[in-house]
Design a protein around this motif. Structure first.
Motif, PDB file in Angstrom:
ATOM      1  N   SER A   1       0.831  -1.211   0.000  1.00  0.00           N
ATOM      2  CA  SER A   1       0.000   0.000   0.000  1.00  0.00           C
ATOM      3  C   SER A   1       0.862   1.256   0.000  1.00  0.00           C
ATOM      4  CB  SER A   1      -0.877   0.022   1.247  1.00  0.00           C
ATOM      5  OG  SER A   1      -0.088   0.336   2.374  1.00  0.00           O
TER       6      SER A   1
ATOM      7  N   THR B   1      -2.275  -6.608   5.039  1.00  0.00           N
ATOM      8  CA  THR B   1      -2.918  -5.503   4.300  1.00  0.00           C
ATOM      9  C   THR B   1      -1.933  -4.768   3.391  1.00  0.00           C
ATOM     10  OG1 THR B   1      -2.562  -4.036   6.199  1.00  0.00           O
ATOM     11  CG2 THR B   1      -4.701  -5.127   6.061  1.00  0.00           C
TER      12      THR B   1
ATOM     13  N   ILE C   1      -7.128   1.647   9.282  1.00  0.00           N
ATOM     14  CA  ILE C   1      -8.516   1.674   8.796  1.00  0.00           C
ATOM     15  C   ILE C   1      -8.832   3.043   8.181  1.00  0.00           C
ATOM     16  CG2 ILE C   1     -10.941   1.629   9.555  1.00  0.00           C
ATOM     17  CD1 ILE C   1     -10.067  -0.509  11.659  1.00  0.00           C
TER      18      ILE C   1
ATOM     19  N   GLN D   1      -5.908   3.639   4.987  1.00  0.00           N
ATOM     20  CA  GLN D   1      -5.906   2.641   3.906  1.00  0.00           C
ATOM     21  C   GLN D   1      -7.325   2.285   3.465  1.00  0.00           C
ATOM     22  OE1 GLN D   1      -1.642   0.332   4.706  1.00  0.00           O
ATOM     23  NE2 GLN D   1      -3.490  -0.888   4.618  1.00  0.00           N
ATOM     24  N   ASP D   2      -8.215   2.070   4.443  1.00  0.00           N
ATOM     25  CA  ASP D   2      -9.600   1.710   4.091  1.00  0.00           C
ATOM     26  C   ASP D   2     -10.479   2.942   3.892  1.00  0.00           C
ATOM     27  OD1 ASP D   2      -8.603  -0.813   4.514  1.00  0.00           O
ATOM     28  OD2 ASP D   2      -9.560  -1.101   6.463  1.00  0.00           O
ATOM     29  N   ARG D   3      -9.945   4.099   4.245  1.00  0.00           N
ATOM     30  CA  ARG D   3     -10.644   5.390   4.052  1.00  0.00           C
ATOM     31  C   ARG D   3     -11.959   5.475   4.833  1.00  0.00           C
ATOM     32  NH1 ARG D   3      -7.723   9.131   0.677  1.00  0.00           N
ATOM     33  NH2 ARG D   3      -5.778   8.025   0.363  1.00  0.00           N
TER      34      ARG D   3
END
Length: 207
Positions: free
Chosen positions: A4, A35, A144, A147-149
């Motif tokens: 990422s 992740t 979270i 990366q997961d926005r």
């Protein structure tokens, strides 16, 4: 899995490594690895021997150098997670920063301001809300968000959960945790057993 590009750095500010810290670091390493992120443990004294299972944790990178030396040329890409910061972390910070820095001992109760040692170095700071978190929780929440926005206020939390020690005794954890799918707080593998063992020890001391 694609990398990422995000690096999570815990500056280890202690000469030793407690058992609970080791469990937290193992959890951060495996979740980062899963992740596509990178986990860096910096300022680890050369004299400190990491436990065997942590040494082989996938996704863990260990550095004896401190954060200032490692990222001397891209300091503006480093975000310090700081309970005293004036701004909360938001998903857009994932565009501004690549490196997220944690002060190692977030899980103190009462909190000692260990982050102040890093704050003095001039990194931009962001907060993760008002409540104290363990180090692995702080990294989990940051991941979270960036990366997961998912904004901090949309993450389900469990605050100050009670852990049963035995049928008569329970202990309240003074931290905020991310809520798992089963509704219980997400903690590193082996952490509950360690807390119960420590609580039983201190109960024995009282008897």
């Amino acid at each position: 899995m694609a990398h990422s590009g995000k690096t999570f750095v815990v500056e280890h500010l202690d000469p030793e490594l407690e058992a609970w810290s080791s469990l937290e670091y193992s959890a951060i390493a495996s979740e980062s690895h899963a992740t596509g992120a990178r986990f860096l443990l910096s300022s680890v004294p050369a004299s400190l021997k990491l436990p065997e299972d942590l040494q082989h944790a996938p996704g863990l990178n260990v550095e004896t150098r401190g954060i200032e030396e490692i990222y001397a040329h891209n300091k503006d890409r480093v975000c310090l997670l700081d309970p005293a910061a004036s701004k909360d972390l938001c998903p857009d910070d994932g565009d501004t920063f690549d490196i997220f820095l944690f002060g190692g001992i977030l899980g103190d109760d009462p909190p000692r301001d260990r982050t102040s040692e890093l704050r003095k170095k001039g990194y931009q700071g962001r907060r993760l809300g008002p409540l104290q978190m363990t180090t692995d929780t702080a990294v989990r929440v940051t991941r979270i968000v960036v990366q997961d926005r998912i904004p901090v206020d949309k993450i389900p939390f469990v605050d100050h959960p009670e852990l049963k020690i035995n049928k008569n005794e329970s202990t309240q954890m003074p931290f905020r945790y991310v809520k798992g799918h089963d509704g219980s707080p997400i903690m590193p593998e082996g952490m509950v057993a360690l807390i119960i063992r420590d609580s039983e020890k201190s109960l024995d001391d009282l008897l």
